[in-house]
Design a protein around this motif. Structure first.
Motif, PDB file in Angstrom:
ATOM      1  N   THR A 183       0.824  -1.211   0.000  1.00 50.79           N
ATOM      2  CA  THR A 183       0.000   0.000   0.000  1.00 50.79           C
ATOM      3  C   THR A 183       0.856   1.259   0.000  1.00 50.79           C
ATOM      4  N   GLU A 212      -0.998  -0.918   7.581  1.00 51.77           N
ATOM      5  CA  GLU A 212      -1.014  -1.084   6.132  1.00 51.77           C
ATOM      6  C   GLU A 212       0.262  -1.786   5.675  1.00 51.77           C
ATOM      7  N   GLU A 216       1.040   1.565  -3.661  1.00 58.24           N
ATOM      8  CA  GLU A 216      -0.086   2.316  -4.212  1.00 58.24           C
ATOM      9  C   GLU A 216       0.104   3.803  -3.969  1.00 58.24           C
ATOM     10  N   TYR A 217       0.719   4.118  -2.836  1.00 62.36           N
ATOM     11  CA  TYR A 217       1.106   5.488  -2.518  1.00 62.36           C
ATOM     12  C   TYR A 217       2.598   5.504  -2.205  1.00 62.36           C
ATOM     13  N   LEU A 241      -1.461  10.168   4.416  1.00 62.55           N
ATOM     14  CA  LEU A 241      -2.188   9.065   3.787  1.00 62.55           C
ATOM     15  C   LEU A 241      -3.693   9.199   4.012  1.00 62.55           C
ATOM     16  N   ALA A 242      -4.071   9.589   5.218  1.00 61.82           N
ATOM     17  CA  ALA A 242      -5.495   9.770   5.516  1.00 61.82           C
ATOM     18  C   ALA A 242      -6.079  10.916   4.687  1.00 61.82           C
ATOM     19  N   ALA A 254      -5.029  11.937   1.722  1.00 64.02           N
ATOM     20  CA  ALA A 254      -5.121  11.516   0.323  1.00 64.02           C
ATOM     21  C   ALA A 254      -6.379  10.692   0.084  1.00 64.02           C
ATOM     22  N   ARG A 255      -6.722   9.837   1.048  1.00 66.71           N
ATOM     23  CA  ARG A 255      -7.886   8.982   0.882  1.00 66.71           C
ATOM     24  C   ARG A 255      -9.187   9.736   1.124  1.00 66.71           C
ATOM     25  N   SER A 256      -9.238  10.528   2.169  1.00 69.87           N
ATOM     26  CA  SER A 256     -10.484  11.220   2.503  1.00 69.87           C
ATOM     27  C   SER A 256     -10.847  12.290   1.479  1.00 69.87           C
ATOM     28  N   GLN A 270      -9.521  12.312  -1.620  1.00 73.13           N
ATOM     29  CA  GLN A 270      -9.376  11.705  -2.945  1.00 73.13           C
ATOM     30  C   GLN A 270      -8.487  12.567  -3.860  1.00 73.13           C
ATOM     31  N   ASP A 303      -4.335  13.163  -5.443  1.00 72.42           N
ATOM     32  CA  ASP A 303      -3.166  12.390  -5.881  1.00 72.42           C
ATOM     33  C   ASP A 303      -1.870  12.818  -5.203  1.00 72.42           C
ATOM     34  N   SER A 324       0.279   9.476  -5.358  1.00 74.56           N
ATOM     35  CA  SER A 324      -0.408   8.259  -5.762  1.00 74.56           C
ATOM     36  C   SER A 324       0.401   7.537  -6.834  1.00 74.56           C
TER      37      SER A 324
END
Length: 337
Positions: free
Chosen positions: A3, A33, A87-88, A107-108, A110-112, A114, A116, A162
């Motif tokens: 990840t 992760e 992935e990142y 990381l949080a 980037a995901r929350s 969305q 890159d 990303s």
């Protein structure tokens, strides 16, 4: 599936390695992760590689990529990005001026959100010297005017990207990319995470004045044709000055005034010679890049990569058998028929 890949270029960081690992490993283990840490040794002359190999015995996620010679921070980072499988991908230096604990927050984000790219932005640089802060301020001020307004004055090489961004970076043909300018210029969606910049944990800075000047030249010539335009305007200015001097000389000759002549000649020669040298130097920077690109030489060579099964342990005392597939030339190999 990995990840998160953490890429950290290292050059003579033996004194900082243990401190860096002591803070990085708990921060990554706490994420829950799958991850890997790619330590890219940039031709260190101290015991950096040996210590990394010792630490790798108890930390299987640690991957050591040793380059054959020192190629510079940005090129070493390029080698790490090429080797990363996550992935990142996070890039961070080993001096602990950028806190590893911030990686989870990046990381949080980037995901929350969305996005890159997540930039680590320094909210406080009071630990840097006055000279460092002032020269950095001048550098980013210049870059924003030559490259574009999207360049942040407080974002360095601490960032999360990303896989889509990393793939684009790996496909770029630039021999000496400056990622702090390349990444924002791509236009990927981004956000920022602020942190307080800390003091270097150990060792000496790897960006003395000479390397800062080299970085500035690489940044300018790699991203803007403005120096060529400056050379053009300087050439035009010198031509107009020559015209004025010629007219002045003709008027003096026509009026019968007795002028020594050597002063104006001396000033003209010095001025024109200086402008020509400046212009030639600027043109030479671009011609040099074209020459280097035409040679097609690899930007770096990997001595060994611990991720390769056929690479012997360099501390075992035996010869190092380097897998030819692990000798990364900075470009993809053509398949052999």
């Amino acid at each position: 599936m990995v990840t998160l890949s953490v890429v950290t270029p290292m050059f003579n960081e033996r004194e900082a390695v243990d401190h860096f690992v002591a803070r990085l490993r708990p921060a990554l283990d706490g994420l829950g992760e799958p991850y890997e840490v790619i330590a890219v040794d940039d031709g260190s002359s101290d015991a950096t590689v040996s210590r990394l190999m010792q630490l790798r015995v108890d930390w299987p996620q640690l991957r050591v990529v040793a380059l054959r010679r020192n190629v510079g921070h940005q090129t070493a980072l390029r080698a790490g990005l090429k080797a990363a499988r996550g992935e990142y991908v996070v890039s961070i230096d080993a001096d602990l001026q950028d806190p590893p604990e911030t990686i989870g927050e990046m990381l949080a984000a980037a995901r929350s959100e969305q996005v890159d790219v997540v930039y680590g932005v320094r909210s406080d640089r009071s630990t840097d010297t006055v000279f460092k802060r002032n020269t950095a301020g001048v550098y980013y001020w210049m870059m924003r005017r030559l490259v574009g307004p999207w360049v942040s004055d407080q974002a360095g090489d601490f960032r999360l990207m990303s896989r889509a961004v990393v793939d684009v970076l790996n496909d770029l043909p630039e021999p000496r990319p400056v990622y702090r300018l390349v990444v924002p210029s791509l236009g990927f969606s981004s956000t920022e995470v602020s942190y307080v910049r800390e003091e270097r944990v150990a060792g000496e800075t790897k960006y003395p004045l000479s390397r800062m000047i080299r970085l500035t030249f690489d940044s300018i010539t790699g991203f803007s044709a403005s120096p060529l335009k400056i050379a053009t305007w300087l050439g035009l200015l010198s031509f107009l000055l020559c015209v004025v001097l010629i007219v002045t000389g003709l008027v003096a000759w026509g009026s019968g005034a007795t002028v020594p002549g050597w002063t104006s000649l001396y000033i003209a020669v010095l001025l024109l010679g200086g402008v020509q040298l400046v212009c030639l130097g600027l043109l030479g920077e671009y011609v040099g890049r074209i020459y280097a690109a035409s040679q097609g030489r690899p930007a770096y060579l990997v001595a060994f990569d611990t991720a390769s099964a056929r690479t012997a342990h360099p501390m075992s005392g035996g010869p190092i058998s380097v897998d030819i597939d692990a000798v990364e030339l900075g470009r993809e190999r053509e398949p052999i028929a």
